[in-house]
Motif scaffolding. Structure first.
Motif, PDB file in Angstrom:
ATOM      1  N   LEU A 100       0.830  -1.204   0.000  1.00 32.59           N
ATOM      2  CA  LEU A 100       0.000   0.000   0.000  1.00 32.59           C
ATOM      3  C   LEU A 100       0.863   1.252   0.000  1.00 32.59           C
ATOM      4  N   ILE A 101       1.926   1.249   0.793  1.00 24.74           N
ATOM      5  CA  ILE A 101       2.811   2.412   0.874  1.00 24.74           C
ATOM      6  C   ILE A 101       3.507   2.658  -0.459  1.00 24.74           C
ATOM      7  N   MET A 102       4.083   1.597  -1.040  1.00 24.80           N
ATOM      8  CA  MET A 102       4.803   1.760  -2.309  1.00 24.80           C
ATOM      9  C   MET A 102       3.864   2.233  -3.409  1.00 24.80           C
ATOM     10  N   GLY A 103       2.661   1.647  -3.462  1.00 22.13           N
ATOM     11  CA  GLY A 103       1.710   2.021  -4.501  1.00 22.13           C
ATOM     12  C   GLY A 103       1.234   3.460  -4.360  1.00 22.13           C
ATOM     13  N   THR A 104       0.959   3.875  -3.115  1.00 19.14           N
ATOM     14  CA  THR A 104       0.449   5.238  -2.891  1.00 19.14           C
ATOM     15  C   THR A 104       1.509   6.280  -3.194  1.00 19.14           C
ATOM     16  N   VAL A 105       2.736   6.069  -2.737  1.00 18.23           N
ATOM     17  CA  VAL A 105       3.806   7.041  -2.980  1.00 18.23           C
ATOM     18  C   VAL A 105       4.095   7.148  -4.478  1.00 18.23           C
ATOM     19  N   GLU A 106       4.070   6.018  -5.170  1.00 16.78           N
ATOM     20  CA  GLU A 106       4.306   6.067  -6.617  1.00 16.78           C
ATOM     21  C   GLU A 106       3.190   6.827  -7.327  1.00 16.78           C
ATOM     22  N   GLU A 107       1.960   6.633  -6.861  1.00 12.92           N
ATOM     23  CA  GLU A 107       0.827   7.316  -7.482  1.00 12.92           C
ATOM     24  C   GLU A 107       0.859   8.816  -7.201  1.00 12.92           C
ATOM     25  N   VAL A 108       1.163   9.193  -5.969  1.00 11.78           N
ATOM     26  CA  VAL A 108       1.101  10.598  -5.562  1.00 11.78           C
ATOM     27  C   VAL A 108       2.345  11.372  -5.975  1.00 11.78           C
ATOM     28  N   LEU A 109       3.524  10.799  -5.739  1.00 13.73           N
ATOM     29  CA  LEU A 109       4.785  11.522  -5.954  1.00 13.73           C
ATOM     30  C   LEU A 109       5.564  11.030  -7.158  1.00 13.73           C
ATOM     31  N   LYS A 110       5.078   9.958  -7.792  1.00 13.98           N
ATOM     32  CA  LYS A 110       5.769   9.369  -8.941  1.00 13.98           C
ATOM     33  C   LYS A 110       7.195   8.952  -8.580  1.00 13.98           C
ATOM     34  N   MET A 111       7.330   8.389  -7.368  1.00 12.00           N
ATOM     35  CA  MET A 111       8.635   7.953  -6.883  1.00 12.00           C
ATOM     36  C   MET A 111       8.575   6.485  -6.479  1.00 12.00           C
ATOM     37  N   LYS A 112       9.632   5.741  -6.825  1.00 17.42           N
ATOM     38  CA  LYS A 112       9.773   4.350  -6.402  1.00 17.42           C
ATOM     39  C   LYS A 112      10.426   4.293  -5.022  1.00 17.42           C
ATOM     40  N   LEU A 113      10.026   3.308  -4.240  1.00 15.75           N
ATOM     41  CA  LEU A 113      10.569   3.152  -2.892  1.00 15.75           C
ATOM     42  C   LEU A 113      11.107   1.744  -2.677  1.00 15.75           C
ATOM     43  N   LEU A 114      12.037   1.646  -1.750  1.00 13.91           N
ATOM     44  CA  LEU A 114      12.371   0.374  -1.123  1.00 13.91           C
ATOM     45  C   LEU A 114      11.688   0.387   0.247  1.00 13.91           C
ATOM     46  N   VAL A 115      10.896  -0.617   0.531  1.00 14.64           N
ATOM     47  CA  VAL A 115      10.212  -0.709   1.824  1.00 14.64           C
ATOM     48  C   VAL A 115      10.478  -2.082   2.414  1.00 14.64           C
ATOM     49  N   GLU A 116      11.074  -2.110   3.577  1.00 16.38           N
ATOM     50  CA  GLU A 116      11.276  -3.363   4.304  1.00 16.38           C
ATOM     51  C   GLU A 116      10.513  -3.277   5.612  1.00 16.38           C
ATOM     52  N   ALA A 117       9.836  -4.363   5.973  1.00 15.60           N
ATOM     53  CA  ALA A 117       8.990  -4.349   7.165  1.00 15.60           C
ATOM     54  C   ALA A 117       9.107  -5.664   7.916  1.00 15.60           C
ATOM     55  N   LYS A 118       8.993  -5.565   9.228  1.00 16.62           N
ATOM     56  CA  LYS A 118       8.984  -6.770  10.054  1.00 16.62           C
ATOM     57  C   LYS A 118       8.307  -6.447  11.375  1.00 16.62           C
ATOM     58  N   GLU A 119       7.621  -7.440  11.943  1.00 19.59           N
ATOM     59  CA  GLU A 119       6.931  -7.253  13.206  1.00 19.59           C
ATOM     60  C   GLU A 119       7.676  -7.973  14.321  1.00 19.59           C
ATOM     61  N   THR A 120       7.408  -7.564  15.558  1.00 19.38           N
ATOM     62  CA  THR A 120       8.049  -8.186  16.707  1.00 19.38           C
ATOM     63  C   THR A 120       7.061  -8.322  17.846  1.00 19.38           C
ATOM     64  N   ASN A 121       7.239  -9.367  18.632  1.00 21.42           N
ATOM     65  CA  ASN A 121       6.440  -9.534  19.843  1.00 21.42           C
ATOM     66  C   ASN A 121       7.173  -8.999  21.065  1.00 21.42           C
ATOM     67  N   GLY A 122       8.390  -8.522  20.859  1.00 26.31           N
ATOM     68  CA  GLY A 122       9.223  -8.119  21.981  1.00 26.31           C
ATOM     69  C   GLY A 122       9.014  -6.704  22.448  1.00 26.31           C
ATOM     70  N   GLY A 123       8.026  -5.981  21.877  1.00 29.10           N
ATOM     71  CA  GLY A 123       7.817  -4.600  22.261  1.00 29.10           C
ATOM     72  C   GLY A 123       9.028  -3.756  21.937  1.00 29.10           C
ATOM     73  N   LEU A 124       9.253  -2.713  22.721  1.00 29.64           N
ATOM     74  CA  LEU A 124      10.369  -1.799  22.476  1.00 29.64           C
ATOM     75  C   LEU A 124      11.712  -2.489  22.561  1.00 29.64           C
ATOM     76  N   ALA A 125      11.786  -3.554  23.373  1.00 28.82           N
ATOM     77  CA  ALA A 125      13.061  -4.245  23.563  1.00 28.82           C
ATOM     78  C   ALA A 125      13.555  -4.902  22.278  1.00 28.82           C
ATOM     79  N   GLY A 126      12.624  -5.239  21.363  1.00 27.81           N
ATOM     80  CA  GLY A 126      13.030  -5.965  20.167  1.00 27.81           C
ATOM     81  C   GLY A 126      13.184  -5.140  18.922  1.00 27.81           C
ATOM     82  N   ILE A 127      12.775  -3.874  18.956  1.00 26.92           N
ATOM     83  CA  ILE A 127      12.730  -3.140  17.689  1.00 26.92           C
ATOM     84  C   ILE A 127      14.107  -2.702  17.204  1.00 26.92           C
ATOM     85  N   SER A 128      15.071  -2.532  18.107  1.00 26.76           N
ATOM     86  CA  SER A 128      16.407  -2.141  17.671  1.00 26.76           C
ATOM     87  C   SER A 128      17.024  -3.216  16.782  1.00 26.76           C
TER      88      SER A 128
END
Length: 403
Positions: A252-280
């Motif tokens: 959704l992010i890549m598609g919207t930015v390309e549509e609005v700003l005509k720019m390609k993105l690299l987007v990497e995402a990951k979730e964690t169960n560790g709360g703040l302790a795991g995000i670093s």
């Protein structure tokens, strides 16, 4: 001038106090005189004096009751009680209420001058402290965005201790929900081939524009945090409320930015169960993924981003991807094999299965729905591709084969 109110039931004492204060030529203006506690209370509400000279024994509302009410209205008002030797026990009670000082009758000029000068010094100190506090608060507000970005960047890079994280988040007014969090790392890649005209983007303006577009997308993922790290990656920390929505979010992010700003993105995402302790740890992993992307040719990177964005299309083809980045399908196929050692179908299948695995972790999503969400119009063909990639069927994975 500091405002003073005199409250005493004896007119002679009120006049004498006012006359002495005028003779002392201090920075004090007597804004009112009250003959009983009720009148005094109304005058306090009206004039908000900084100094209150009050007799303990007055009709209707005595001095002690008046002091309690005044403290509710203005806790910073300096109360000076006027008392005689036979009322000293009352004076002791008043001191417990936090009065500033007391004067013994009969009041003499030097005694009054000493107490009032001390009161003025106290008021000037309070005023100075308040002004300094206002200035520091104003400076904090002005610099809060920068301080937040600096703190979040330090936190993600493991520079801040766990205890400091808690303290600084409170100081910088940063809040995040407890529980599962997700991290998104975004990097501008280049102009879309769909761009009808050239835009000479300043780098900081470009990052600002992209960040604002993504913030709008994440309005329903509150509370979320965003900052730019020292390498100009745009980083988002967001609550992960839904497996299904999380899987769709990078697309959704890549598609919207390309549509609005005509720019390609690299987007990497990951979730964690560790709360703040795991995000670093996750942040560092995602940055490493993004930094490894330049090992591919720019055309391969653009092709991968197009596939990653449109993988849900059942009829996605090599021809469509090649047209999107402006090269022939034969040349694109050659580049994919050279850079990734995989064909278009191999990469697409692996990417779809990768997202299917995340969806299968949500037991409320049926397998045929998973198939549809990752670009297959039939559960049977989806199961065949899934087993080819992972060696087990979607049903086996869900039943525990993932272990």
């Amino acid at each position: 001038m500091w405002k003073m109110l005199i409250a005493d039931d004896e007119p002679k004492i009120r006049r004498g106090l006012k006359s002495l204060i005028n003779l002392l030529e201090l920075k004090i203006e007597v804004v009112g005189e009250a003959e009983d506690g009720e009148i005094a209370l109304e005058m306090v509400k009206q004039h908000l004096p900084q100094i209150l000279l009050v007799d303990i024994c007055m009709p209707f509302i005595n001095g002690l009751e008046l002091i309690e009410e005044v403290q509710k209205i203005n806790s910073k008002c300096l109360v000076i009680i006027v008392t005689g030797y036979d009322e000293f026990s009352y004076a002791q009670q008043a001191i417990k209420l936090g009065v500033f000082d007391y004067l013994l009758k009969p009041i003499v000029k030097d005694q009054l001058q000493t107490v009032l000068k001390k009161a003025i010094a106290q008021l000037e100190l309070q005023f100075s402290n308040e002004k300094y506090s206002e200035w520091t608060n104003d400076q904090l507000k002005k610099n809060l965005p920068f301080l937040r970005e600096q703190f979040l960047d330090d936190m993600m890079n493991g520079i801040v201790s766990e205890q400091d994280i808690i303290e600084q988040m409170e100081f910088l007014q940063i809040s995040l929900t407890e529980g599962q969090l997700g991290v998104l790392v975004v990097k501008p890649l280049g102009k879309s081939t769909q761009q009808p005209f050239e835009l000479d983007w300043d780098q900081q303006l470009l990052l600002f524009a992209i960040q604002n577009v993504i913030v709008d997308i994440l309005m329903s993922w509150q509370p979320s945090l965003t900052f730019r790290d020292r390498k100009d990656h745009i980083v988002f920390i967001i609550p992960n409320k839904s497996w299904v929505d999380w899987v769709d979010l990078p697309r959704l992010i890549m598609g919207t930015v390309e549509e609005v700003l005509k720019m390609k993105l690299l987007v990497e995402a990951k979730e964690t169960n560790g709360g703040l302790a795991g995000i670093s740890t996750i942040y560092k992993e995602l940055v490493k993924r993004i930094e490894n992307q330049p090992n591919n040719s720019p055309l391969v990177t653009l092709a991968k981003r197009y596939i990653d964005t449109h993988f849900q299309k059942v009829d996605l083809s090599l021809q469509e991807v090649a047209d999107a980045i402006g090269i022939s399908p034969t040349y694109l196929s050659k580049l994919l094999r050279q850079d990734m050692g995989a064909s278009f179908i191999d990469y697409l299948s692996q990417f779809r299965v990768q997202h299917a695995v995340k969806l299968l972790n949500d037991p409320t999503v049926k397998i045929y729905e998973v198939a549809e969400k990752v670009g297959y119009n039939g559960q049977h063909y989806f199961s065949t591709v899934f087993k080819k990639v992972l060696g087990i069927s979607p049903m086996e994975y869900r039943k525990g084969g993932k272990g």
